[in-house]
Each structure stands twice: as structure tokens, then as C-alpha cells.
Motif scaffolding. Structure first.
Motif, PDB file in Angstrom:
ATOM      1  N   ALA A  67       0.851  -1.189   0.000  1.00 55.80           N
ATOM      2  CA  ALA A  67       0.000   0.000   0.000  1.00 55.80           C
ATOM      3  C   ALA A  67       0.890   1.243   0.000  1.00 55.80           C
ATOM      4  O   ALA A  67       1.966   1.248   0.609  1.00 55.80           O
ATOM      5  CB  ALA A  67      -0.912  -0.004   1.227  1.00 55.80           C
ATOM      6  N   VAL A  68       0.448   2.294  -0.674  1.00 57.49           N
ATOM      7  CA  VAL A  68       1.243   3.514  -0.817  1.00 57.49           C
ATOM      8  C   VAL A  68       0.385   4.713  -0.426  1.00 57.49           C
ATOM      9  O   VAL A  68      -0.737   4.880  -0.920  1.00 57.49           O
ATOM     10  CB  VAL A  68       1.757   3.688  -2.255  1.00 57.49           C
ATOM     11  N   THR A  69       0.916   5.551   0.476  1.00 59.35           N
ATOM     12  CA  THR A  69       0.192   6.750   0.880  1.00 59.35           C
ATOM     13  C   THR A  69       0.378   7.857  -0.157  1.00 59.35           C
ATOM     14  O   THR A  69       1.229   7.762  -1.055  1.00 59.35           O
ATOM     15  CB  THR A  69       0.682   7.259   2.240  1.00 59.35           C
ATOM     16  N   SER A  70      -0.399   8.920  -0.014  1.00 57.85           N
ATOM     17  CA  SER A  70      -0.280  10.058  -0.933  1.00 57.85           C
ATOM     18  C   SER A  70       1.077  10.735  -0.814  1.00 57.85           C
ATOM     19  O   SER A  70       1.526  11.419  -1.738  1.00 57.85           O
ATOM     20  CB  SER A  70      -1.396  11.080  -0.660  1.00 57.85           C
ATOM     21  N   GLY A  78       3.794   8.986  -0.446  1.00 58.06           N
ATOM     22  CA  GLY A  78       4.763   8.048  -0.995  1.00 58.06           C
ATOM     23  C   GLY A  78       5.292   7.019  -0.015  1.00 58.06           C
ATOM     24  O   GLY A  78       6.180   6.239  -0.353  1.00 58.06           O
ATOM     25  N   ARG A  79       4.756   6.989   1.204  1.00 57.06           N
ATOM     26  CA  ARG A  79       5.204   5.979   2.165  1.00 57.06           C
ATOM     27  C   ARG A  79       4.636   4.629   1.763  1.00 57.06           C
ATOM     28  O   ARG A  79       3.445   4.510   1.441  1.00 57.06           O
ATOM     29  CB  ARG A  79       4.747   6.343   3.576  1.00 57.06           C
ATOM     30  N   ARG A  80       5.460   3.587   1.818  1.00 56.59           N
ATOM     31  CA  ARG A  80       5.079   2.268   1.326  1.00 56.59           C
ATOM     32  C   ARG A  80       5.096   1.264   2.479  1.00 56.59           C
ATOM     33  O   ARG A  80       6.062   1.199   3.231  1.00 56.59           O
ATOM     34  CB  ARG A  80       6.007   1.825   0.201  1.00 56.59           C
ATOM     35  N   VAL A  81       4.029   0.465   2.581  1.00 53.79           N
ATOM     36  CA  VAL A  81       3.889  -0.514   3.649  1.00 53.79           C
ATOM     37  C   VAL A  81       3.324  -1.805   3.058  1.00 53.79           C
ATOM     38  O   VAL A  81       2.334  -1.761   2.311  1.00 53.79           O
ATOM     39  CB  VAL A  81       2.955  -0.014   4.771  1.00 53.79           C
ATOM     40  N   GLU A  82       3.933  -2.913   3.400  1.00 45.77           N
ATOM     41  CA  GLU A  82       3.411  -4.200   2.932  1.00 45.77           C
ATOM     42  C   GLU A  82       2.110  -4.529   3.649  1.00 45.77           C
ATOM     43  O   GLU A  82       1.985  -4.383   4.864  1.00 45.77           O
ATOM     44  CB  GLU A  82       4.414  -5.325   3.189  1.00 45.77           C
ATOM     45  N   VAL A  83       1.125  -5.026   2.882  1.00 48.09           N
ATOM     46  CA  VAL A  83      -0.144  -5.451   3.469  1.00 48.09           C
ATOM     47  C   VAL A  83      -0.445  -6.919   3.171  1.00 48.09           C
ATOM     48  O   VAL A  83      -1.475  -7.439   3.605  1.00 48.09           O
ATOM     49  CB  VAL A  83      -1.306  -4.566   2.978  1.00 48.09           C
ATOM     50  N   GLY A  84       0.439  -7.593   2.462  1.00 50.28           N
ATOM     51  CA  GLY A  84       0.247  -9.016   2.203  1.00 50.28           C
ATOM     52  C   GLY A  84       1.463  -9.596   1.507  1.00 50.28           C
ATOM     53  O   GLY A  84       2.116  -8.909   0.722  1.00 50.28           O
ATOM     54  N   CYS A  85       1.791 -10.848   1.837  1.00 51.78           N
ATOM     55  CA  CYS A  85       2.887 -11.526   1.126  1.00 51.78           C
ATOM     56  C   CYS A  85       2.395 -12.885   0.639  1.00 51.78           C
ATOM     57  O   CYS A  85       1.526 -13.507   1.254  1.00 51.78           O
ATOM     58  CB  CYS A  85       4.133 -11.657   1.999  1.00 51.78           C
ATOM     59  N   PHE A  86       2.972 -13.340  -0.468  1.00 52.54           N
ATOM     60  CA  PHE A  86       2.461 -14.510  -1.164  1.00 52.54           C
ATOM     61  C   PHE A  86       3.608 -15.368  -1.685  1.00 52.54           C
ATOM     62  O   PHE A  86       4.572 -14.851  -2.236  1.00 52.54           O
ATOM     63  CB  PHE A  86       1.578 -14.080  -2.347  1.00 52.54           C
ATOM     64  N   GLY A  87       3.467 -16.655  -1.520  1.00 49.84           N
ATOM     65  CA  GLY A  87       4.385 -17.633  -2.084  1.00 49.84           C
ATOM     66  C   GLY A  87       3.578 -18.718  -2.769  1.00 49.84           C
ATOM     67  O   GLY A  87       2.440 -18.488  -3.187  1.00 49.84           O
ATOM     68  N   ARG A  88       4.146 -19.921  -2.829  1.00 46.73           N
ATOM     69  CA  ARG A  88       3.463 -20.948  -3.603  1.00 46.73           C
ATOM     70  C   ARG A  88       2.303 -21.604  -2.864  1.00 46.73           C
ATOM     71  O   ARG A  88       1.713 -22.571  -3.349  1.00 46.73           O
ATOM     72  CB  ARG A  88       4.457 -21.996  -4.114  1.00 46.73           C
ATOM     73  N   GLU A  89       1.948 -21.036  -1.715  1.00 48.74           N
ATOM     74  CA  GLU A  89       0.714 -21.459  -1.060  1.00 48.74           C
ATOM     75  C   GLU A  89      -0.520 -20.811  -1.686  1.00 48.74           C
ATOM     76  O   GLU A  89      -1.655 -21.188  -1.375  1.00 48.74           O
ATOM     77  CB  GLU A  89       0.754 -21.115   0.441  1.00 48.74           C
ATOM     78  N   GLY A  90      -0.308 -19.834  -2.599  1.00 50.70           N
ATOM     79  CA  GLY A  90      -1.475 -19.106  -3.067  1.00 50.70           C
ATOM     80  C   GLY A  90      -1.321 -18.450  -4.423  1.00 50.70           C
ATOM     81  O   GLY A  90      -0.571 -18.903  -5.278  1.00 50.70           O
TER      82      GLY A  90
END
Length: 240
Positions: free
Chosen positions: A59-62, A64-76
Motif C-alpha cells: 500500500a502507498v500513501t499520498s 509516498g510511504r510504502r507498507v506491505e499489506v500481504g505476502c504470497f508464495g506458492r501457497e497461493g
């Protein structure tokens, strides 16, 4: 090239006949670290089922700050918005560790969901587990210490990469944990002091997973347990 088999754990849970009908709709592609597969607001024309590597929704704020909201590997998969009928990306999709992915066009996936009841049910259950993970991340960011959050994220990365060797930089982890790089450095040093990890340049090695689980406390586990309850084994088994 015709796709006839897959290492994606999500797809592997499908009935064999439905999986056999689905796999020819995919194209196997290779993604690389740093690839940005879509930006916020970009029209979604395909979905991906991961066979190796690690990616993040950011996710990116107006400002420009960036924060992870989900991570994905071969489970999905990445592109759960597509499953829910959404046509534009709500977040950035950034590849953290490259690998082989299966790509399918949006219309092909939606048609397969309409004609394949097992796939439709599976992807809705998976979307639920993704929302569980996002909720757990919000809870963890709000009430847990940076050390607990770092331990949780390292466990999540290990789950998805099936290795003790994690190629992660402090800058990357600062985005994942929504904190400053200097704070991440102190948290890494703390976990290293407990003997849970060994930190080297751009790499963290998991030395003691049980210790890491203890350090993560209740910040880790609920979303993973929900995946196993609704879908199947989350981590690599000895026969996988």
C-alpha cells in the motif's frame, strides 16, 4: 508451452480432473526480484499462481510511504481482487524473490470459476485466508513490538520460500514492518542475540524456528491455521 503439472499448493488441492482442465489455460513465466507487476489503479488483465519465490502487496500513501499489506508464495495466488470481481489493482505488486509463476488471463480464470465448482469454492476460501492475514498484520502492527513483528514476518517468509536462507535487506524489511531502517537493525540484532537467526549482508538465516515462534508469540499463527483448516497443508512436507 503446455502446462501439465504445478508446484502451487493451492492448485494442488483441486480434484485431479478439474486441475487437468485448468492447467492448459496457464502460461509459465519467470519473474525476477524487483519486478513490479502492477501499480495501484492499474487494470488487472491476468492473475498469477506462484510456484516459487515471494511477492508482496504494498500500500502507498499520498506522501509516498510504502507498507506491505500481504505476502504470497506458492501457497497461493496474487490477484485475489479478480476472484472478488474487481478489475483494478488496489495495491502495488512487487516481487521480493523471483521464481516461476503460472499466469492466466482474467476472463479465462473467471470462466473456469463459473464452470468449475471446486475452483470457485477454493478461491473464495483462499480470499478469506488472505483477509485473515491482512487482519493479523494490522493487529500485529498495532499492538506487538518490532521484535515480535520481525519474528512473525521471517516465519511467514520461511513458510513461503521453503528455506532457512532468506535474501532480505534492511531497507526491504523496513517496508514490510512499517518502521525505520535503524529500528529494523536493532530488532535484527535482538533476534540474533537470542540465537534465533544469523544476519549477514542482504541475507538472514533462520537458525532456530522454535525460538522464532516463541519470540513471535501470538502475532503468528492464526491465519496459517485458518489456511490449513480450510484448504490444506501450508508449509512444505517431507514428501513435497
Amino acid at each position: 508451452m503446455r502446462v501439465s503439472s504445478t508446484r502451487n499448493r493451492l492448485l494442488q488441492t483441486l480434484p485431479p480432473d478439474e486441475l487437468d482442465r485448468l492447467l492448459p489455460l496457464f502460461e509459465r513465466v519467470t519473474v525476477r526480484r524487483g519486478d513490479r507487476l502492477w501499480s495501484i489503479g492499474q487494470r488487472l488483465d491476468c492473475a498469477y499462481f506462484i510456484e516459487g519465490g515471494l511477492s508482496s502487496n504494498v500500500a502507498v500513501t499520498s506522501e509516498g510511504r510504502r507498507v506491505e499489506v500481504g505476502c504470497f508464495g506458492r501457497e497461493g495466488m496474487v490477484g485475489t481482487a479478480i476472484v472478488l470481481g474487481v478489475d483494478h489493482a488496489p495495491h502495488e505488486l512487487v516481487v521480493q524473490v523471483g521464481g516461476p509463476w503460472l499466469r492466466i488471463e482474467v476472463e479465462a480464470l473467471r470462466h473456469a470459476m463459473q464452470t468449475g465448482p471446486a475452483l470457485y469454492s477454493l478461491l473464495l476460501r483462499y480470499a478469506h485466508t488472505v483477509m485473515m492475514t491482512v487482519s493479523q498484520t494490522a493487529l500485529s502492527n498495532g499492538i506487538h513490538t518490532v521484535e515480535e513483528r520481525l519474528a512473525r514476518w521471517l516465519l511467514m517468509a520461511q513458510d513461503r520460500l521453503d528455506t532457512d536462507e532468506l535474501a532480505l535487506t534492511h531497507d526491504f524489511l523496513s517496508i514490510m514492518l512499517a518502521t525505520q531502517r535503524s529500528t529494523v537493525t536493532l530488532a535484527i540484532q535482538a533476534l540474533e542475540g537470542y540465537g534465533a537467526i544469523r544476519a549477514q549482508r542482504a541475507q538472514i538465516t533462520i537458525r532456530d524456528r522454535d525460538m522464532l515462534c516463541d519470540l513471535a508469540g501470538n502475532s503468528y499463527g492464526p491465519a496459517e491455521a485458518e489456511y490449513e483448516r480450510l484448504i490444506g497443508p501450508f508449509r512444505q512436507s517431507s514428501s513435497d
